[in-house]
Design a protein around this motif. Structure first.
Motif, PDB file in Angstrom:
ATOM      1  N   ASN A 324       0.877  -1.053  -0.023  1.00 16.33           N
ATOM      2  CA  ASN A 324       0.039  -0.072  -0.052  1.00 16.33           C
ATOM      3  C   ASN A 324       0.795   1.089   0.030  1.00 16.33           C
ATOM      4  OD1 ASN A 324      -2.249  -1.661   0.114  1.00 16.33           O
ATOM      5  ND2 ASN A 324      -2.685  -1.287   2.222  1.00 16.33           N
ATOM      6  N   VAL A 334       5.267   6.658   1.161  1.00 17.83           N
ATOM      7  CA  VAL A 334       4.557   6.216   2.111  1.00 17.83           C
ATOM      8  C   VAL A 334       4.100   4.812   1.898  1.00 17.83           C
ATOM      9  CG1 VAL A 334       2.083   6.335   3.206  1.00 17.83           C
ATOM     10  CG2 VAL A 334       3.469   8.629   2.598  1.00 17.83           C
ATOM     11  N   VAL A 336       2.540   0.818   4.135  1.00 17.76           N
ATOM     12  CA  VAL A 336       1.776   0.266   5.490  1.00 17.76           C
ATOM     13  C   VAL A 336       2.834  -1.056   5.679  1.00 17.76           C
ATOM     14  CG1 VAL A 336      -0.149  -0.693   6.017  1.00 17.76           C
ATOM     15  CG2 VAL A 336      -0.404   1.307   4.721  1.00 17.76           C
ATOM     16  N   ALA A 354       1.129   3.075   9.301  1.00 17.09           N
ATOM     17  CA  ALA A 354       1.458   3.834   8.230  1.00 17.09           C
ATOM     18  C   ALA A 354       2.928   4.640   8.302  1.00 17.09           C
ATOM     19  CB  ALA A 354       0.512   4.827   7.434  1.00 17.09           C
ATOM     20  N   SER A 370      -3.277   2.421  13.027  1.00 17.97           N
ATOM     21  CA  SER A 370      -4.736   2.379  13.119  1.00 17.97           C
ATOM     22  C   SER A 370      -5.183   1.593  14.476  1.00 17.97           C
ATOM     23  CB  SER A 370      -5.056   1.205  11.959  1.00 17.97           C
ATOM     24  OG  SER A 370      -6.580   0.988  12.199  1.00 17.97           O
ATOM     25  N   LEU A 376      -5.578  -0.575   7.364  1.00 20.63           N
ATOM     26  CA  LEU A 376      -5.196   0.268   6.531  1.00 20.63           C
ATOM     27  C   LEU A 376      -5.005   0.042   4.992  1.00 20.63           C
ATOM     28  CD1 LEU A 376      -2.266   2.200   8.617  1.00 20.63           C
ATOM     29  CD2 LEU A 376      -4.748   2.648   8.505  1.00 20.63           C
ATOM     30  N   PRO A 379      -3.222   4.026  -0.427  1.00 16.29           N
ATOM     31  CA  PRO A 379      -3.453   5.521  -0.163  1.00 16.29           C
ATOM     32  C   PRO A 379      -3.417   6.207  -1.441  1.00 16.29           C
ATOM     33  CG  PRO A 379      -1.343   4.676   0.183  1.00 16.29           C
ATOM     34  CD  PRO A 379      -1.943   3.360  -0.039  1.00 16.29           C
ATOM     35  N   ILE A 390      -5.609   7.968   3.273  1.00 19.48           N
ATOM     36  CA  ILE A 390      -5.354   6.515   3.813  1.00 19.48           C
ATOM     37  C   ILE A 390      -6.495   6.013   4.494  1.00 19.48           C
ATOM     38  CG2 ILE A 390      -3.888   5.141   5.237  1.00 19.48           C
ATOM     39  CD1 ILE A 390      -1.898   7.302   5.172  1.00 19.48           C
ATOM     40  N   ASP A 392      -8.927   3.798   6.286  1.00 26.56           N
ATOM     41  CA  ASP A 392      -8.661   3.239   7.712  1.00 26.56           C
ATOM     42  C   ASP A 392     -10.111   2.492   7.992  1.00 26.56           C
ATOM     43  OD1 ASP A 392      -7.932   2.430  10.241  1.00 26.56           O
ATOM     44  OD2 ASP A 392      -7.401   4.355  10.824  1.00 26.56           O
ATOM     45  N   ILE A 403     -11.806   7.489   5.268  1.00 29.98           N
ATOM     46  CA  ILE A 403     -10.241   7.639   5.155  1.00 29.98           C
ATOM     47  C   ILE A 403      -9.726   8.660   6.033  1.00 29.98           C
ATOM     48  CG2 ILE A 403     -10.196   7.110   2.549  1.00 29.98           C
ATOM     49  CD1 ILE A 403      -9.869  10.728   3.332  1.00 29.98           C
TER      50      ILE A 403
END
Length: 436
Positions: A324, A334, A336, A354, A370, A376, A379, A390, A392, A403
């Motif tokens: 992700n 970025v 996860v 993240a 989270s 998650l 994104p 992102i 969630d 998000i």
């Protein structure tokens, strides 16, 4: 393959697994829409919402599994995902992986432009070959390509039904052409442990790890294909990506990703059209031993070269950021790190988190944690506004439906801005955010 082990575990673990979707028809929304968000329970209930440039909802549940439209011969129901890259902000494409259907919508007037079957097997025949389409890339108004994960077990199948390939279609008619790019040359044999019905080891055999093409991302005139290279038992061959020429319809190169496996996710690099990012999940039980993130550049002849590699195993104590992903430009990504569940109690033992990851230095910085595991999602970033979205799903005791929006400034400082509710009335968790 985007549908991972987490999908199997999700429903029944999260309160977000419901099937209450709504929507009777479609309306025009193109000029207000910059993001699309998929909310789903992975079991047939789906809602796709449209968000504006700032990440606020402009069309909740714009289309979904209960949309009534005579042009939707196949409803949006079975493992619905969106393409990695969008051809135009005025169109939306969906893939139903389980059914093998690609659907294209005109966001300007809310019409269904057509649906494409990615194999010829009857949809209702569970024993038949199903191609499991993973991604779509549009070359032009007349040419699009679909990656087909599954290999046809019938050695006598016609070439058009072989799978493990990319197939071309005409977006103006939503009909297949005769062209395909066969990637079976990238299959390999690996040794894997066999088990009896009680899961006792009974010896090792050599098995085929199919190329299993997944993500599709352009690098100038070429297309980079993420390859999972999995056996039928989901053991993985060494990491590899392919490069194809979508105009010529040919395979131009492949690149080994040393020390990594399960490298199906590919994303663009912000501000550099010759480079792509690849996320390698690794094996489910290896705790990051073969997981990581890489950046690859493609030259004018379609040859791939590794630029940077972040291998989790090379950074002591690093979070297993392996999926992700979205580019912040340069070497900054970025990504996860998936949480974990106790196999006996199904209680969360570690939450999804993240991070930003610097591919050159290996430095990680926590963005958000989270309340749950496998919560998650995919994104998306709007570079102009700095809106980073992102998805969630929250936790089992406190599910979330939407998000998390962050703001990224020009120096890549990230600020937690707000949680944006998305299709909350459906009680379906948001799983993917995509820029249109």
């Amino acid at each position: 393959m985007k549908k991972t082990l987490s999908v199997v575990l999700l429903c029944g673990l999260l309160c977000a697994c419901n099937d209450n979707t709504s929507g009777d028809g479609l309306t025009g929304a193109a000029h207000d829409s910059y993001f699309a968000v998929v909310s789903t329970n992975y079991m047939g209930a789906t809602a796709i919402s449209l968000l504006g440039k700032d990440g606020e909802v402009v069309k909740s549940s714009w289309v979904g599994s209960k949309t009534k439209n005579p042009d939707l011969r196949t409803p949006l129901a079975d493992d619905v995902v969106l393409p990695t890259t969008s051809y135009s902000r005025h169109y939306l494409t969906t893939l139903e992986r389980g059914l093998g259907v690609v659907t294209r919508f005109d966001l300007t007037n809310g019409s269904v432009l057509g649906q494409l079957r990615t194999d010829e097997s009857p949809q209702t025949d569970k024993a038949a070959y199903h191609s499991n389409p993973q991604d779509v890339f549009y070359v032009s108004d007349k040419s699009g390509w679909v990656s087909r994960w599954a290999a046809n077990p019938d050695s006598k199948a016609a070439a058009a039904e072989k799978g493990t390939d990319l197939i071309e279609f005409d977006p103006s008619t939503m009909k297949r052409t005769a062209r395909r790019i066969d990637l079976s040359s990238l299959n390999t044999m690996i040794e894997e442990q066999q088990y009896d019905k009680n899961y006792n080891p009974i010896g090792k055999v050599m098995s085929v790890a199919s190329a299993s093409p997944a993500g599709l991302v352009p690098a100038e005139k070429f297309l980079v294909v993420g390859l999972v290279r999995a056996t039928a038992n989901f053991n993985y061959a060494p990491g590899l990506i392919a490069v194809v020429d979508p105009v010529a319809g040919t395979l131009t190169d492949s690149l080994k990703l040393e020390g990594l496996t399960n490298c199906g996710e590919v994303k663009p690099v912000l501000g550099n059209s010759t480079q792509v990012l690849v996320a390698c999940i690794g094996a489910w039980s290896d705790s990051g031993a073969t997981a990581g993130l890489v950046k690859v550049t493609i030259d004018g002849q379609g040859k791939a070269t590794l630029v940077e590699a972040f291998r989790v195993s090379e950074h002591k104590g690093a979070a297993d950021t392996n999926t992700n992903i979205v580019s912040l430009g340069g070497d900054l990504v970025v990504a996860v790190a998936a949480g974990t569940l106790d196999s006996m109690t199904m209680k969360v033992t570690a939450e999804d988190a993240a991070y930003t990851v610097d591919l050159k230095t290996g430095k990680q910085k926590l963005i958000w944690k989270s309340l749950g595991a496998y919560s998650l999602g995919v994104p998306a970033l709007d570079h102009d506004t700095g809106a980073l979205l992102i998805p969630d799903a929250g936790g089992m005791d406190k599910p979330a439906y939407g998000i998390h929006r962050f703001l990224v400034d020009p120096d890549n400082n990230i600020t937690d801005d707000a949680f944006v509710s998305v299709a909350a009335d459906t009680t379906l968790a948001a799983r993917e955010a995509h820029s249109l």
